[in-house]
Design an enzyme around this catalytic site. Structure first.
Site, PDB file in Angstrom:
ATOM      1  N   LEU B   8      29.970  32.924 -14.418  1.00 47.82           N
ATOM      2  CA  LEU B   8      30.426  32.658 -13.053  1.00 47.82           C
ATOM      3  C   LEU B   8      30.118  31.201 -12.775  1.00 47.82           C
ATOM      4  CD1 LEU B   8      28.891  35.779 -11.227  1.00 47.82           C
ATOM      5  CD2 LEU B   8      31.043  35.617 -12.494  1.00 47.82           C
ATOM      6  N   GLY B   9      31.146  30.376 -12.727  1.00 53.92           N
ATOM      7  CA  GLY B   9      30.949  28.945 -12.516  1.00 53.92           C
ATOM      8  C   GLY B   9      31.096  28.188 -13.829  1.00 53.92           C
ATOM      9  N   LYS B 102      18.036  28.676  -7.935  1.00 51.70           N
ATOM     10  CA  LYS B 102      16.723  28.786  -7.265  1.00 51.70           C
ATOM     11  C   LYS B 102      16.859  29.217  -5.815  1.00 51.70           C
ATOM     12  CE  LYS B 102      18.066  24.382  -7.621  1.00 51.70           C
ATOM     13  NZ  LYS B 102      18.384  23.672  -8.840  1.00 51.70           N
ATOM     14  N   VAL B 129      13.899  26.907 -12.354  1.00 51.79           N
ATOM     15  CA  VAL B 129      12.777  25.991 -12.100  1.00 51.79           C
ATOM     16  C   VAL B 129      12.602  25.077 -13.313  1.00 51.79           C
ATOM     17  CG1 VAL B 129      10.313  25.768 -11.589  1.00 51.79           C
ATOM     18  CG2 VAL B 129      11.581  27.755 -10.742  1.00 51.79           C
ATOM     19  N   LYS B 202      11.522  26.278  -5.500  1.00 55.18           N
ATOM     20  CA  LYS B 202      10.987  26.445  -6.855  1.00 55.18           C
ATOM     21  C   LYS B 202       9.543  26.922  -6.841  1.00 55.18           C
ATOM     22  CE  LYS B 202      14.249  23.129  -8.799  1.00 55.18           C
ATOM     23  NZ  LYS B 202      14.503  21.680  -8.972  1.00 55.18           N
TER      24      LYS B 202
END
Ligand SMILES: NC(=O)c1ccc[n+]([C@@H]2O[C@H](COP(=O)([O-])OP(=O)(O)OC[C@H]3O[C@@H](n4cnc5c(N)ncnc54)[C@H](OP(=O)(O)O)[C@@H]3O)[C@@H](O)[C@H]2O)c1
Ligand SMILES: NC(=O)c1ccc[n+]([C@@H]2O[C@H](COP(=O)([O-])OP(=O)(O)OC[C@H]3O[C@@H](n4cnc5c(N)ncnc54)[C@H](OP(=O)(O)O)[C@@H]3O)[C@@H](O)[C@H]2O)c1
Lengths: 433, 433
Positions: B8-9, B102, B129, B202
């Site tokens: 996705l993306g 995140k 992170v 994060k």
């Protein structure tokens, strides 16, 4: 479901491991499922830092590795034998194995990995390199998608402590070694540490995992820190360098599949991430594509940190057994496998910078002669500095550009033959990163 | 056995991920088993850095997360919605999930973890992170036997780049921000980075994993770097400190189970391992028992490094599926689970050192008054330095000993009310590590 661990050895790391396993009040619930089944030692009478049920203790280590109740054998006795044979017997008996033993893995890794893969058991070795620092698992798993090009490590705490003290106090090697021995940072027989043998074991292990080939331990060039002097440390500082004992494994760019694997004291530019790793700390810098650079830093030894790594391996096995049961195939990310030996380039072919210090009689033309010797062997100089005088001899320090080790050695030969005239002597030679 | 990944993306990280997955010539044989099944994007017409079979591309992301052929859904679109809903739908459809997001994990981690555990699938988030730095997996697995006491991170590359440039060039925030935007190190809207929001996301994720409790994202104290001035950086340097934007999560010693979670610019002693982390690099220092200190350092963002982390998660899932099959229980080391919310201590209760800079009219007794204000609120001073003059005002810098934030604030109020007399103004206040 409870898993039984058989500990071979109950010294520094064994005691630390038991301390974690017996402390039920930890954040990781999986620890509750792990029990110490048996503990093997050399002497039953020795006082122990942790009180154990005497029934657990035995001097018959073979009976542990074949005990049907034991799921995981944790080898913490060290040395080559009986460690190697016990690990092989444990594997043959279907036990998973955890070890902190760099010596046995560096020499018999292939044999042990092959036996483990055949038997369908894991052999995990996080504690064998970098003590408590997570490095083996991150290298195999977290960086598993990368092409590794180089691993550079400060992987021996004793020598890093000695070099750090020499740097901070301007003291000589022998004095600091004695102090380190008194403080327990160096062994009575310091050979394995100060001559770089321990670091060579560790880089052999890292190189075999990073590059996927067997490493001939004997082919690793290994130079320790005995000849590093307080003068060289101080001259290096003036030039912007810190001296560290580096263990290096890198792919040679021009020769396919050839590795350079070597351990030697090295002048590191102060801005390099490893230059500020001081005292007994260890650090490993991994370079690869597409990650770039990552560094892992922490305590390279000690009861608690090393036990942290040992227990993480025990947990990894327990986690798999708990979720997937006992009769599943090995997870290729956790198991180790080796194809052929990696070809290791001979040291003469290594390309690096050099630092050399010369003591020169005050004759005219001496620096010119140095230059001629280097020029003849295609050694080009980055800097030539006359640092001072010692016993009326001029002290001259040169730093070269990148050069083949062979050419540099030939140039030094040339200088040496010239110094038969007694006007130039080579006080020290070190590599520069 | 081949595993199909639904991406996705297909922006920065998606492209990097595809580049690794489509490069068959890598050291990890497990990569051969992973195929890109579908790719979801917003626009079908956009030129793409990697040529994809047009049949793979779709704008219908829901069809990917429910596609029966897809084993692993990799969410790389970012933001809260539709990312959250798509992840939940993927989980409901029995897919394992990998995400670099995140923002969504810091806010909806509990919901997503709970859904994943219920469905018996993994949700892995290494890339969320520290970009390429292995930190999530080492924290969950390699350090799994430790009691973590503190996590301190430089987890935002943009602000670290800005502070590094300000330090090296003596330049002001605004100038360096503009430069960073031109170089692509800062976004056109830099808020999430420079105001510390990204770092807070994060540290929320790290704290929840390290301490095993849910973290209320809104309860995290968050102060960015806009108010850090070139003067303060230079004064800090004179006092032996480097200013870094730190994200900190730590157990409060005197209050059981209370955490401090905060993000703010901090004066770090130069010898601290995080003080030398410069530019866009990130680093996370983990402290615990028995490990002591370990630090993970590397590239905190970027196409290749972030993709390295994403693919390591894909590999982790593929390794389990390949060895244990699809119908095994979740490995407790890899899955995430949360109990209750962690209680977060209010900022007033935090104990820390402070740095404050005052501009004082040249009246007799001004320093004495400062001292009185601090003394009244039990703020004891480590050093008071008159640094220089600015517009005829004396510049006075104080560094306190450890003090409760509340007391320090009250002392500042006292100073402020005194400064109604127009003889002391507070130029800056920063925390000291
Ligand atoms: N210490 C560290 O900081 C550290 C760090 C990283 C890795 N390691 C590795 O961890 C391993 C263990 O180190 P250590 O420092 O814990 O060693 P140690 O303190 O010397 O303990 C060795 C233990 O093994 C037992 N043992 C040795 N030989 C034996 C034999 N032939 N039969 C039965 N028992 C035997 C000893 O029994 P007794 O107690 O009865 O003498 C002792 O309990 C080594 O491979 C070492 O390289 C250590
Ligand atoms: N970039 C980094 O260095 C980095 C580092 C760590 C973590 N991350 C995280 O990784 C994630 C992805 O970041 P990125 O930098 O790759 O972002 P990006 O370059 O902006 O790419 C986002 C992708 O998602 C697609 N997309 C966005 N919204 C969508 C929607 N509603 N429907 C369908 N497709 C949609 C876009 O489609 P189009 O291509 O058609 O526009 C694009 O392909 C974020 O969570 C980010 O925080 C990034």
């Amino acid at each position: 479901m409870a898993f039984k661990v058989g500990l071979l050895g109950f010294g520094t790391v064994g005691t630390g491991t038991a301390a974690i396993l017996r402390d039920r009040d930890r954040r990781n619930p999986l620890l509750q499922d792990i029990e110490i089944g048996r503990v093997g030692v050399k002497s039953l009478d020795k006082p122990r830092a942790i009180a154990l049920d005497p029934d657990l203790l035995t001097t018959d280590l073979e009976s542990i590795v074949t005990d049907p109740d034991i799921d995981i054998v944790v080898e913490l006795i060290g040395g080559l034998e009986p460690a190697r044979s016990l690990i092989l017997k444990a594997i043959a008996a279907g036990k998973h194995v955890v070890t902190a033993n760099k010596a046995v893995i560096a020499r018999y890794g292939d044999e042990l990995y092959a036996a483990a893969n055949k038997a369908g058991v894991y052999i995990l070795l996080e504690a064998s390199v970098g003590g408590g620092i997570p490095i083996i698992k991150p290298l195999k798993e977290s960086l598993g998608a990368n092409r590794i090009s180089q691993i550079t490590g400060i992987v021996n705490g004793t020598t890093n402590y000695i070099l750090t003290q020499m740097t901070e106090e301007g003291a000589d090697f022998d004095a600091v070694l004695t102090e380190a021995q008194q403080l327990g940072y160096a062994e009575a027989d310091p050979t394995a540490d100060v001559d770089g043998l321990d670091a060579a074991d560790k880089i052999a292990i890292l190189a075999s995992l990073a590059f996927g080939g067997r490493i001939d331990r004997e082919a690793i060039y290994c130079e320790g820190i005995r000849q590093v002097s307080a003068e060289d440390i101080s001259y290096a500082e003036k030039l912007g360098f810190t001296i560290k004992l580096l263990a290096i494994a890198q792919k040679t760019e021009n020769r396919d599949n050839t590795l350079q694997v070597r351990v030697h004291p090295t002048l590191l530019p102060n801005a390099h991430p490893l230059a500020s790793i001081n005292g007994v700390y260890n650090a490993v810098l991994v370079e690869g594509e597409p990650i770039g650079q990552v560094m892992f830093f922490g305590p390279g030894a000690g009861e608690g940190p090393t036990a942290s790594a040992v227990v993480s391996d025990i947990l990894a096995i327990a986690g798999i057994l708990k979720s997937a049961g006992k009769n599943t195939a090995l997870n290729p990310l956790l198991s180790c496998s080796h194809q052929d030996y990696s070809a290791i380039a001979p040291m003469e072919e290594v390309v690096t910078r050099f630092y050399a210090r010369f003591l020169c009689g005050d004759r005219p033309g001496v620096i010119g002669h140095l230059g001629t010797c280097f020029g003849k062997h295609e050694v080009s100089l980055e800097s030539v500095v006359q640092i001072g005088f010692q016993d009326k001899l001029a002290e001259i320090v040169v730093v070269t550009h990148d050069v083949q080790e062979k050419n540099f050695r030939q140039a030094l030969e040339e200088v040496r033959s010239f110094s038969a005239l007694d006007s130039i002597s080579i006080a020290s030679v070190l590599r520069v990163f």
